[in-house]
Design an enzyme around this catalytic site. Structure first.
Site, PDB file in Angstrom:
ATOM      1  N   ARG A 106       0.815  -1.232   0.000  1.00 37.53           N
ATOM      2  CA  ARG A 106       0.000   0.000   0.000  1.00 37.53           C
ATOM      3  C   ARG A 106       0.844   1.275   0.000  1.00 37.53           C
ATOM      4  NH1 ARG A 106      -2.622  -3.597   2.837  1.00 37.53           N
ATOM      5  NH2 ARG A 106      -4.448  -4.401   1.754  1.00 37.53           N
TER       6      ARG A 106
ATOM      7  N   LYS B 182       2.497  11.713 -10.782  1.00 34.43           N
ATOM      8  CA  LYS B 182       1.717  10.791 -11.608  1.00 34.43           C
ATOM      9  C   LYS B 182       2.571   9.565 -11.926  1.00 34.43           C
ATOM     10  CE  LYS B 182      -0.266  13.552 -14.919  1.00 34.43           C
ATOM     11  NZ  LYS B 182      -1.029  13.585 -16.178  1.00 34.43           N
TER      12      LYS B 182
ATOM     13  N   GLU C 202       9.675  20.153 -24.524  1.00 36.53           N
ATOM     14  CA  GLU C 202       8.821  20.322 -23.340  1.00 36.53           C
ATOM     15  C   GLU C 202       9.244  21.574 -22.550  1.00 36.53           C
ATOM     16  OE1 GLU C 202       6.066  18.744 -22.433  1.00 36.53           O
ATOM     17  OE2 GLU C 202       6.129  16.723 -23.282  1.00 36.53           O
TER      18      GLU C 202
ATOM     19  N   LYS D 175       6.662  23.541 -13.856  1.00 38.33           N
ATOM     20  CA  LYS D 175       5.877  22.334 -13.581  1.00 38.33           C
ATOM     21  C   LYS D 175       5.523  22.251 -12.095  1.00 38.33           C
ATOM     22  CE  LYS D 175       4.525  17.813 -14.227  1.00 38.33           C
ATOM     23  NZ  LYS D 175       4.489  16.612 -15.017  1.00 38.33           N
TER      24      LYS D 175
ATOM     25  N   GLU E 258      -4.990  17.493 -10.991  1.00 32.32           N
ATOM     26  CA  GLU E 258      -5.296  17.763 -12.380  1.00 32.32           C
ATOM     27  C   GLU E 258      -6.768  18.049 -12.646  1.00 32.32           C
ATOM     28  OE1 GLU E 258      -4.186  14.722 -15.301  1.00 32.32           O
ATOM     29  OE2 GLU E 258      -3.051  16.318 -16.249  1.00 32.32           O
TER      30      GLU E 258
ATOM     31  N   ARG F 233      -3.717  22.591 -14.102  1.00 29.51           N
ATOM     32  CA  ARG F 233      -2.736  21.661 -14.658  1.00 29.51           C
ATOM     33  C   ARG F 233      -2.936  21.433 -16.154  1.00 29.51           C
ATOM     34  NH1 ARG F 233      -0.415  16.938 -10.717  1.00 29.51           N
ATOM     35  NH2 ARG F 233       0.768  15.752 -12.217  1.00 29.51           N
TER      36      ARG F 233
ATOM     37  N   ASN G 266      -0.751  21.057 -20.976  1.00 21.84           N
ATOM     38  CA  ASN G 266      -1.075  20.354 -22.210  1.00 21.84           C
ATOM     39  C   ASN G 266      -0.952  21.218 -23.457  1.00 21.84           C
ATOM     40  OD1 ASN G 266      -1.551  17.606 -21.730  1.00 21.84           O
ATOM     41  ND2 ASN G 266      -3.376  18.151 -20.583  1.00 21.84           N
TER      42      ASN G 266
ATOM     43  N   HIS H  61      -0.236  19.573 -26.688  1.00 18.19           N
ATOM     44  CA  HIS H  61      -0.481  18.146 -26.487  1.00 18.19           C
ATOM     45  C   HIS H  61      -1.782  17.655 -27.115  1.00 18.19           C
ATOM     46  CE1 HIS H  61       2.901  18.430 -23.842  1.00 18.19           C
ATOM     47  NE2 HIS H  61       2.806  17.185 -23.449  1.00 18.19           N
TER      48      HIS H  61
ATOM     49  N   HIS I 269      -0.866  14.517 -29.021  1.00 21.86           N
ATOM     50  CA  HIS I 269      -1.364  13.169 -28.709  1.00 21.86           C
ATOM     51  C   HIS I 269      -2.008  12.526 -29.932  1.00 21.86           C
ATOM     52  CE1 HIS I 269      -1.594  14.174 -24.139  1.00 21.86           C
ATOM     53  NE2 HIS I 269      -0.492  13.508 -24.423  1.00 21.86           N
TER      54      HIS I 269
ATOM     55  N   HIS J 172       7.498  11.424 -28.100  1.00 12.97           N
ATOM     56  CA  HIS J 172       6.459  12.260 -27.500  1.00 12.97           C
ATOM     57  C   HIS J 172       6.792  13.754 -27.639  1.00 12.97           C
ATOM     58  CE1 HIS J 172       3.487  13.798 -24.708  1.00 12.97           C
ATOM     59  NE2 HIS J 172       4.464  14.389 -24.038  1.00 12.97           N
TER      60      HIS J 172
HETATM   61  N1  LIG Z   1       4.376  10.861 -15.000  1.00 13.23           N
HETATM   62  C1  LIG Z   1       4.301  11.926 -15.758  1.00 13.23           C
HETATM   63  O1  LIG Z   1       3.826  12.988 -15.334  1.00 13.23           O
HETATM   64  C2  LIG Z   1       4.844  11.864 -17.160  1.00 13.23           C
HETATM   65  C3  LIG Z   1       5.016  13.036 -17.899  1.00 13.23           C
HETATM   66  C4  LIG Z   1       5.576  12.942 -19.168  1.00 13.23           C
HETATM   67  C5  LIG Z   1       5.916  11.702 -19.691  1.00 13.23           C
HETATM   68  N2  LIG Z   1       5.726  10.574 -18.959  1.00 13.23           N
HETATM   69  C6  LIG Z   1       6.075   9.242 -19.491  1.00 13.23           C
HETATM   70  O2  LIG Z   1       7.480   9.202 -19.707  1.00 13.23           O
HETATM   71  C7  LIG Z   1       7.765   8.235 -20.704  1.00 13.23           C
HETATM   72  C8  LIG Z   1       8.803   8.781 -21.650  1.00 13.23           C
HETATM   73  O3  LIG Z   1       9.971   9.051 -20.913  1.00 13.23           O
HETATM   74  P1  LIG Z   1      11.364   9.361 -21.625  1.00 13.23           P
HETATM   75  O4  LIG Z   1      11.154  10.326 -22.704  1.00 13.23           O
HETATM   76  O5  LIG Z   1      12.301   9.684 -20.540  1.00 13.23           O
HETATM   77  O6  LIG Z   1      11.717   8.002 -22.356  1.00 13.23           O
HETATM   78  P2  LIG Z   1      12.403   6.639 -21.842  1.00 13.23           P
HETATM   79  O7  LIG Z   1      12.253   6.448 -20.403  1.00 13.23           O
HETATM   80  O8  LIG Z   1      11.876   5.576 -22.730  1.00 13.23           O
HETATM   81  O9  LIG Z   1      13.933   6.882 -22.168  1.00 13.23           O
HETATM   82  C9  LIG Z   1      14.338   7.061 -23.505  1.00 13.23           C
HETATM   83  C10 LIG Z   1      15.587   6.269 -23.833  1.00 13.23           C
HETATM   84  O10 LIG Z   1      16.727   6.903 -23.260  1.00 13.23           O
HETATM   85  C11 LIG Z   1      17.511   5.961 -22.546  1.00 13.23           C
HETATM   86  N3  LIG Z   1      18.190   6.704 -21.490  1.00 13.23           N
HETATM   87  C12 LIG Z   1      17.636   7.222 -20.364  1.00 13.23           C
HETATM   88  N4  LIG Z   1      18.532   7.963 -19.704  1.00 13.23           N
HETATM   89  C13 LIG Z   1      19.690   7.903 -20.398  1.00 13.23           C
HETATM   90  C14 LIG Z   1      20.972   8.490 -20.230  1.00 13.23           C
HETATM   91  N5  LIG Z   1      21.240   9.320 -19.217  1.00 13.23           N
HETATM   92  N6  LIG Z   1      21.926   8.196 -21.139  1.00 13.23           N
HETATM   93  C15 LIG Z   1      21.656   7.400 -22.190  1.00 13.23           C
HETATM   94  N7  LIG Z   1      20.454   6.839 -22.422  1.00 13.23           N
HETATM   95  C16 LIG Z   1      19.483   7.099 -21.536  1.00 13.23           C
HETATM   96  C17 LIG Z   1      16.542   4.924 -22.097  1.00 13.23           C
HETATM   97  O11 LIG Z   1      17.174   3.718 -21.844  1.00 13.23           O
HETATM   98  C18 LIG Z   1      15.582   4.852 -23.283  1.00 13.23           C
HETATM   99  O12 LIG Z   1      16.071   3.999 -24.255  1.00 13.23           O
HETATM  100  C19 LIG Z   1       6.450   7.897 -21.370  1.00 13.23           C
HETATM  101  O13 LIG Z   1       6.051   6.610 -20.946  1.00 13.23           O
HETATM  102  C20 LIG Z   1       5.499   8.946 -20.826  1.00 13.23           C
HETATM  103  O14 LIG Z   1       4.162   8.455 -20.719  1.00 13.23           O
HETATM  104  C21 LIG Z   1       5.192  10.640 -17.709  1.00 13.23           C
HETATM  105 ZN   LIG Z   2       4.396  16.001 -22.678  1.00 16.81          ZN
END
Ligand SMILES: NC(=O)c1ccc[n+]([C@@H]2O[C@H](COP(=O)([O-])OP(=O)(O)OC[C@H]3O[C@@H](n4cnc5c(N)ncnc54)[C@H](O)[C@@H]3O)[C@@H](O)[C@H]2O)c1
Ligand SMILES: [Zn+2]
Length: 360
Positions: A120, A142, A184, A226, A236, A240, A244, A247, A251, A264
């Site tokens: 939990r 999130k 972003e 942020k 949200e 918040r 977007n 976005h 999206h 993204h």
């Molecule tokens: N929780 C939230 O509020 C929120 C907001 C925006 C996005 N997200 C989520 O985040 C995800 C995307 O995250 P992302 O863009 O970080 O992609 P990711 O986590 O897939 O990372 C991208 C690539 O970079 C590599 N990598 C990471 N750090 C590295 C480093 N320092 N050196 C070399 N390689 C590295 C990873 O192994 C991966 O192959 C999506 O699933 C999205 O839904 C969540």
């Molecule tokens: Zn985004």
């Protein structure tokens, strides 16, 4: 060292930003007195940065284990979560433990979700290693994973104890991933911080060649945007939504291209170009401001071309979960640094903007 507090009512927490911070992570995590520390990371991130984190944990005399989850969005799912939960049991995680998420948004979202439901809820420290995760995904609490039926459909709100941002880890990041995060950051400037926008205009070269000081400054400003928005609207409901910007169309582009050809951040970049066009035609954005938004976005390119059927993009736009009764709401720029949310935009204005980026 820069420190930005996410001022949530029940429990505020800090985002600490400094080059080389990863080497001090152990000492900072030790302040939470974890009974056990479990690092969740991916093979790629572990290869570059695992040893630095592990030696700092050892130096702080923290008993720790490392769990790997595979790289890639396709592994952000319930199966990976189940694997992590069983890994936590094997590693002896209990309510006094701390989970450390070291990686991009995929690691942060998945590890955060697993931590939020294990017994939990156990505490999480986020150490984001992509620029996107540093300025966006790691902040706000999130967490979640994808279902076959759609992205991010299962999740929780689970705020971290703290977020440790080390711009140095970006030195190993692929250039395309770096730019995806920069888009972003541009968004953060457009919606709330004209000074950040201007900084991005002026320091493009330094940022793209990963000058540490420039990155630190830019990240701190974007994080502040942020953090402030999240604190004002933890669950949200209203404010918040301004996060977007870009976005709504973004999206739809991601979905229309099967989440394959655009990252993204890149989809959001095209979405910002579209939002600037829509803003001008809806009488919300001045032409000069729209031009600055579009120019800055394109300068942080190259962006892969959008190859999607316009009708399909428009259909997906109306199905967006943020649209109200099938009417998409757009976050538009009133000026650089301020937004307005507008519904009921004439369909031909939206179509023209989507056609515009499609042939670009
Ligand atoms: N929780 C939230 O509020 C929120 C907001 C925006 C996005 N997200 C989520 O985040 C995800 C995307 O995250 P992302 O863009 O970080 O992609 P990711 O986590 O897939 O990372 C991208 C690539 O970079 C590599 N990598 C990471 N750090 C590295 C480093 N320092 N050196 C070399 N390689 C590295 C990873 O192994 C991966 O192959 C999506 O699933 C999205 O839904 C969540
Ligand atoms: Zn985004």
């Amino acid at each position: 060292v820069k420190k930005i507090t996410v001022r949530l009512n029940d429990r505020p927490y800090d985002v600490v930003i400094a080059a080389g911070l990863l080497r001090d992570a152990g000492e900072r995590i030790a302040r939470w007195k974890p009974q056990r520390t479990v690092v969740v990371t991916s093979p790629t991130v572990r290869k570059y940065w695992g040893a630095t984190l592990e030696s700092s944990l050892r130096a702080a005399r923290l008993r720790h284990a490392v769990l790997e989850i595979p790289d890639g969005e396709q592994h952000k799912n319930m199966r990976t979560v189940a694997g992590l939960l069983r890994g936590f049991v094997r590693a002896g995680v209990d309510r006094q433990s701390v989970i450390v998420a070291l990686g991009g948004g995929v690691v942060g979202d998945t590890a955060g979700f697993a931590a939020s439901i294990f017994m939990r809820g156990v505490r999480v420290v986020q150490i984001p290693t992509t620029l996107l995760a540093q300025v966006d995904a790691s902040i706000g609490g999130k967490t979640g994973v994808n279902l076959k039926e759609g992205k991010n459909l299962a999740g929780t709100f689970h705020q971290p104890q703290m977020v440790l941002v080390d711009p140095e880890v970006l030195t190993t990041l692929a250039a395309r991933e770096l730019r995806a995060g920069l888009f972003e950051a541009i968004k953060c400037g457009v919606i709330r911080d004209a000074e950040l926008f201007h900084y991005l205009e002026k320091h493009r070269a330094a940022l793209l060649c990963r000058h540490e000081g420039a990155l630190e400054k830019m990240i701190a400003a974007a994080v502040k945007v942020k953090a402030d928005v999240v604190a004002a609207d933890e669950r949200e409901s209203g404010l918040r939504r301004i996060l977007n910007f870009g976005h709504t169309v973004g999206h739809a582009l991601e979905a229309a291209t099967g989440y394959r050809s655009l990252l993204h951040g890149e989809a959001v970049a095209w979405g910002m170009v579209a939002a600037a066009e829509i803003g001008v035609n809806a009488g919300v954005t001045r032409a000069l401001d729209a031009e600055r938004i579009i120019d800055l976005t394109m300068e942080y390119g190259p962006l892969p071309p959008v190859k999607a059927k316009v009708d399909r993009v428009l259909k997906l736009l109306h199905a967006d979960k943020k649209s109200v009764a099938g009417v998409p709401h757009f976050v538009l720029a009133k000026r650089i640094g301020a937004t307005k949310i507008v519904g009921g935009i004439r369909p031909e204005i939206i179509r023209a903007a989507v056609e515009g980026i499609n042939q670009a």
